[in-house]
Motif scaffolding. Structure first.
Motif, PDB file in Angstrom:
ATOM      1  N   GLU A 161       8.926   5.988  -7.875  1.00  0.00           N
ATOM      2  CA  GLU A 161       8.933   5.021  -6.787  1.00  0.00           C
ATOM      3  C   GLU A 161       7.764   4.257  -6.520  1.00  0.00           C
ATOM      4  O   GLU A 161       7.724   3.085  -6.778  1.00  0.00           O
ATOM      5  N   ALA A 162       6.756   4.877  -6.910  1.00  0.00           N
ATOM      6  CA  ALA A 162       5.352   4.216  -6.775  1.00  0.00           C
ATOM      7  C   ALA A 162       5.148   3.473  -8.124  1.00  0.00           C
ATOM      8  O   ALA A 162       4.593   2.378  -8.120  1.00  0.00           O
ATOM      9  N   VAL A 163       5.677   4.003  -9.319  1.00  0.00           N
ATOM     10  CA  VAL A 163       5.492   3.042 -10.597  1.00  0.00           C
ATOM     11  C   VAL A 163       6.531   1.679 -10.495  1.00  0.00           C
ATOM     12  O   VAL A 163       5.878   0.688 -10.751  1.00  0.00           O
ATOM     13  N   ASP A 196      -3.443  -6.828 -10.982  1.00  0.00           N
ATOM     14  CA  ASP A 196      -3.970  -6.919  -9.475  1.00  0.00           C
ATOM     15  C   ASP A 196      -3.337  -5.896  -8.863  1.00  0.00           C
ATOM     16  O   ASP A 196      -3.052  -5.893  -7.755  1.00  0.00           O
ATOM     17  N   THR A 197      -3.003  -4.441  -9.759  1.00  0.00           N
ATOM     18  CA  THR A 197      -2.661  -3.439  -9.098  1.00  0.00           C
ATOM     19  C   THR A 197      -3.529  -2.183  -9.249  1.00  0.00           C
ATOM     20  O   THR A 197      -4.055  -2.300 -10.189  1.00  0.00           O
ATOM     21  N   HIS A 198      -4.034  -1.467  -8.216  1.00  0.00           N
ATOM     22  CA  HIS A 198      -5.065  -0.450  -8.404  1.00  0.00           C
ATOM     23  C   HIS A 198      -4.482   1.112  -7.997  1.00  0.00           C
ATOM     24  O   HIS A 198      -3.965   0.991  -6.822  1.00  0.00           O
ATOM     25  N   LEU A 199      -4.717   1.796  -8.885  1.00  0.00           N
ATOM     26  CA  LEU A 199      -4.326   3.204  -8.666  1.00  0.00           C
ATOM     27  C   LEU A 199      -5.429   3.935  -8.321  1.00  0.00           C
ATOM     28  O   LEU A 199      -6.650   3.953  -9.237  1.00  0.00           O
ATOM     29  N   ILE A 200      -5.815   4.711  -7.488  1.00  0.00           N
ATOM     30  CA  ILE A 200      -6.642   5.458  -6.894  1.00  0.00           C
ATOM     31  C   ILE A 200      -6.259   6.992  -6.934  1.00  0.00           C
ATOM     32  O   ILE A 200      -5.662   7.379  -6.020  1.00  0.00           O
ATOM     33  N   LEU A 201      -6.794   7.770  -7.877  1.00  0.00           N
ATOM     34  CA  LEU A 201      -6.624   9.284  -7.863  1.00  0.00           C
ATOM     35  C   LEU A 201      -7.696  10.030  -7.336  1.00  0.00           C
ATOM     36  O   LEU A 201      -8.702   9.677  -7.455  1.00  0.00           O
ATOM     37  N   ILE A 202      -7.261  11.070  -6.453  1.00  0.00           N
ATOM     38  CA  ILE A 202      -8.351  11.881  -5.741  1.00  0.00           C
ATOM     39  C   ILE A 202      -8.208  13.261  -6.165  1.00  0.00           C
ATOM     40  O   ILE A 202      -6.863  13.901  -6.533  1.00  0.00           O
ATOM     41  N   ALA A 203      -9.233  14.037  -6.761  1.00  0.00           N
ATOM     42  CA  ALA A 203      -9.192  15.431  -7.514  1.00  0.00           C
ATOM     43  C   ALA A 203     -10.302  16.067  -6.951  1.00  0.00           C
ATOM     44  O   ALA A 203     -11.322  15.593  -7.116  1.00  0.00           O
ATOM     45  N   LYS A 242      -2.050  -4.879  -5.067  1.00  0.00           N
ATOM     46  CA  LYS A 242      -1.294  -3.813  -4.434  1.00  0.00           C
ATOM     47  C   LYS A 242      -2.221  -2.386  -4.603  1.00  0.00           C
ATOM     48  O   LYS A 242      -2.951  -2.401  -5.839  1.00  0.00           O
ATOM     49  N   VAL A 243      -2.068  -1.574  -3.993  1.00  0.00           N
ATOM     50  CA  VAL A 243      -2.958  -0.583  -4.168  1.00  0.00           C
ATOM     51  C   VAL A 243      -1.938   1.073  -3.900  1.00  0.00           C
ATOM     52  O   VAL A 243      -1.227   0.924  -2.854  1.00  0.00           O
ATOM     53  N   VAL A 244      -2.105   1.765  -4.965  1.00  0.00           N
ATOM     54  CA  VAL A 244      -1.516   3.161  -4.769  1.00  0.00           C
ATOM     55  C   VAL A 244      -2.567   4.269  -4.814  1.00  0.00           C
ATOM     56  O   VAL A 244      -3.365   4.114  -5.876  1.00  0.00           O
ATOM     57  N   VAL A 245      -2.759   5.225  -3.859  1.00  0.00           N
ATOM     58  CA  VAL A 245      -3.522   6.331  -3.815  1.00  0.00           C
ATOM     59  C   VAL A 245      -2.585   7.893  -4.056  1.00  0.00           C
ATOM     60  O   VAL A 245      -1.470   7.675  -3.521  1.00  0.00           O
ATOM     61  N   LEU A 246      -2.976   8.447  -4.835  1.00  0.00           N
ATOM     62  CA  LEU A 246      -2.533   9.780  -5.200  1.00  0.00           C
ATOM     63  C   LEU A 246      -3.436  11.039  -4.842  1.00  0.00           C
ATOM     64  O   LEU A 246      -4.646  11.015  -5.198  1.00  0.00           O
ATOM     65  N   PHE A 276       0.741  -1.086  -0.014  1.00  0.00           N
ATOM     66  CA  PHE A 276       0.085  -0.159   0.047  1.00  0.00           C
ATOM     67  C   PHE A 276       1.021   1.270   0.126  1.00  0.00           C
ATOM     68  O   PHE A 276       1.687   1.320   0.773  1.00  0.00           O
ATOM     69  N   ARG A 277       0.517   2.180  -0.754  1.00  0.00           N
ATOM     70  CA  ARG A 277       1.013   3.606  -1.158  1.00  0.00           C
ATOM     71  C   ARG A 277       0.552   4.524  -0.882  1.00  0.00           C
ATOM     72  O   ARG A 277      -0.553   4.621  -1.692  1.00  0.00           O
ATOM     73  N   TRP A 278       0.581   5.707  -0.228  1.00  0.00           N
ATOM     74  CA  TRP A 278      -0.479   6.763  -0.351  1.00  0.00           C
ATOM     75  C   TRP A 278       0.454   7.901  -0.700  1.00  0.00           C
ATOM     76  O   TRP A 278       1.327   8.325   0.130  1.00  0.00           O
ATOM     77  N   LEU A 279       0.458   8.588  -1.848  1.00  0.00           N
ATOM     78  CA  LEU A 279       1.155   9.677  -2.293  1.00  0.00           C
ATOM     79  C   LEU A 279       0.647  11.025  -2.117  1.00  0.00           C
ATOM     80  O   LEU A 279      -0.758  11.219  -2.535  1.00  0.00           O
TER      81      LEU A 279
END
Length: 350
Positions: free
Chosen positions: A120-122, A163-170, A135-139, A101-104
């Motif tokens: 690093e996240a990529v 099986d990797t999900h990128l969640i962007l918040i805007a 795996k999950v990455v939130v930006l 889990f990564r939260w950027l």
């Protein structure tokens, strides 16, 4: 309050996320039930997009929904539509130490998400999951990706890892590069109505009448109302709004009103002024709105200034604030000769 998370910083309800010492279970907010059901259905059908973009105004709980979804995806045995809170993955995510889990977000004093963070996240995206299947990455916020960071992110968006999900918040879709935005599935989260968020806010405050007053003071923004309650900010906000009303009626000068905002970050001062204008304009009839073009122009200017600060601009706080307050007074006709827009005390009551 089960599922709540603490937010660092006081500028907005959408401040930096604290990912340590979370509750066992992270749940979406009540007014997000429809969006949550849609996301769960996508997960159950294995149709959740590789890149999801959560968009909506400040204070609607985009980060909380993203956190609930991330922990749900990482959980080994979800229960009742949420992460279980008991498995190994949930214990790690609760403490902020989950390896998948990564939260950027902007780090330190930086106002942008830097290219080094995204690189690093990529690289993380293409590694094998260490704790489970995903795996999950939130930006957050995605509109604060630097130009280089946005370009670096494109690889992860164009060549998705299984099986990797990128969640962007805007908050401001127009602040995101089109190349990034177009590669995400958009989920809009609008401002909820009072009937959707008042019962939740009443549980937070333990005061039915007080909750309604707070929500009105916050312009209907539920997480701003929560922040005003938890940080004791309602009284000072009322005082600042009274000062703005006095300026609009010609009963106070710009330096006197500016002094009321002296202890605030510029971004919070701009937020308060924008909310004051929005509440005033919402109460006007069509005839008054036709005369209010200077105020609409000022709202546009406030939005542009806030976007510039978010992108790294560093204006002189005192000069910027006083310039905005002069425009506010001019817009109401206080400082402009021959103006016809001076409001009554009832129209701009705090």
């Amino acid at each position: 309050m089960r599922g709540a998370v603490r937010l660092l910083g006081t500028a907005t309800p959408g401040g930096k996320m604290n990912l340590q010492d979370l509750p066992e279970v992270s749940v979406p907010l009540p007014w997000q039930a429809e969006a949550w059901a849609r996301l769960q259905e996508q997960v159950s059908r294995q149709q959740l997009p590789h890149a999801l973009l959560l968009a909506g105004p400040a204070g609607v709980g985009k980060q909380r929904l993203a956190l609930a979804l991330a922990r749900y995806l990482l959980c080994h045995q979800p229960v009742a539509g949420h992460n279980c809170g008991a498995c190994r993955a949930c214990r790690f995510s609760q403490s902020g130490s989950h390896g998948d889990f990564r939260w950027l977000q902007p780090e330190g004093s930086s106002k942008v998400i830097r290219i080094e963070q995204v690189r690093e996240a990529v690289a993380f995206v293409y590694r094998t999951a260490g704790f489970g299947a995903r795996k999950v990455v939130v930006l957050s916020p995605a509109e604060r990706l630097s130009h280089g960071a946005a370009n670096a992110l494109l690889k992860g968006l164009e060549e998705p890892s299984a099986d990797t999900h990128l969640i962007l918040i805007a908050e401001r879709l127009q602040g995101m590069p089109a190349t990034v935005r177009s590669r995400c599935q958009l989920l809009k989260l609008p401002l909820p109505g009072p009937d959707q968020c008042l019962p939740w806010l009443q549980r937070v405050t333990g005061d039915e009448a007080g909750a309604a007053d707070l929500l009105a003071l916050a312009g209907g923004v539920p997480l701003l109302a929560e922040q005003l309650f938890t940080e004791g900010g309602a009284g000072p906000l009322r005082e600042r709004r009274t000062a703005l009303g006095d300026l609009a009626r010609g009963r106070a000068t710009v330096p006197v009103v500016a002094a009321r905002f002296a202890q605030l970050e510029l971004t919070q001062a701009l937020r308060d002024i924008a909310l004051f204008l929005q509440l005033y304009l919402c109460r006007q009839d069509q005839a008054a709105l036709r005369r209010a073009q200077p105020l609409f122009h000022l709202l546009d200017r406030l939005q542009a200034l806030q976007a510039a600060i978010a992108a790294g601009s560093n204006p002189n706080p005192q000069l910027a604030l006083e310039s905005v307050l002069i425009s506010l007074a001019d817009g109401f006709g206080v400082m402009r000769s021959g103006a016809t827009m001076r409001p009554s005390s009832e129209e701009i009551a705090p």
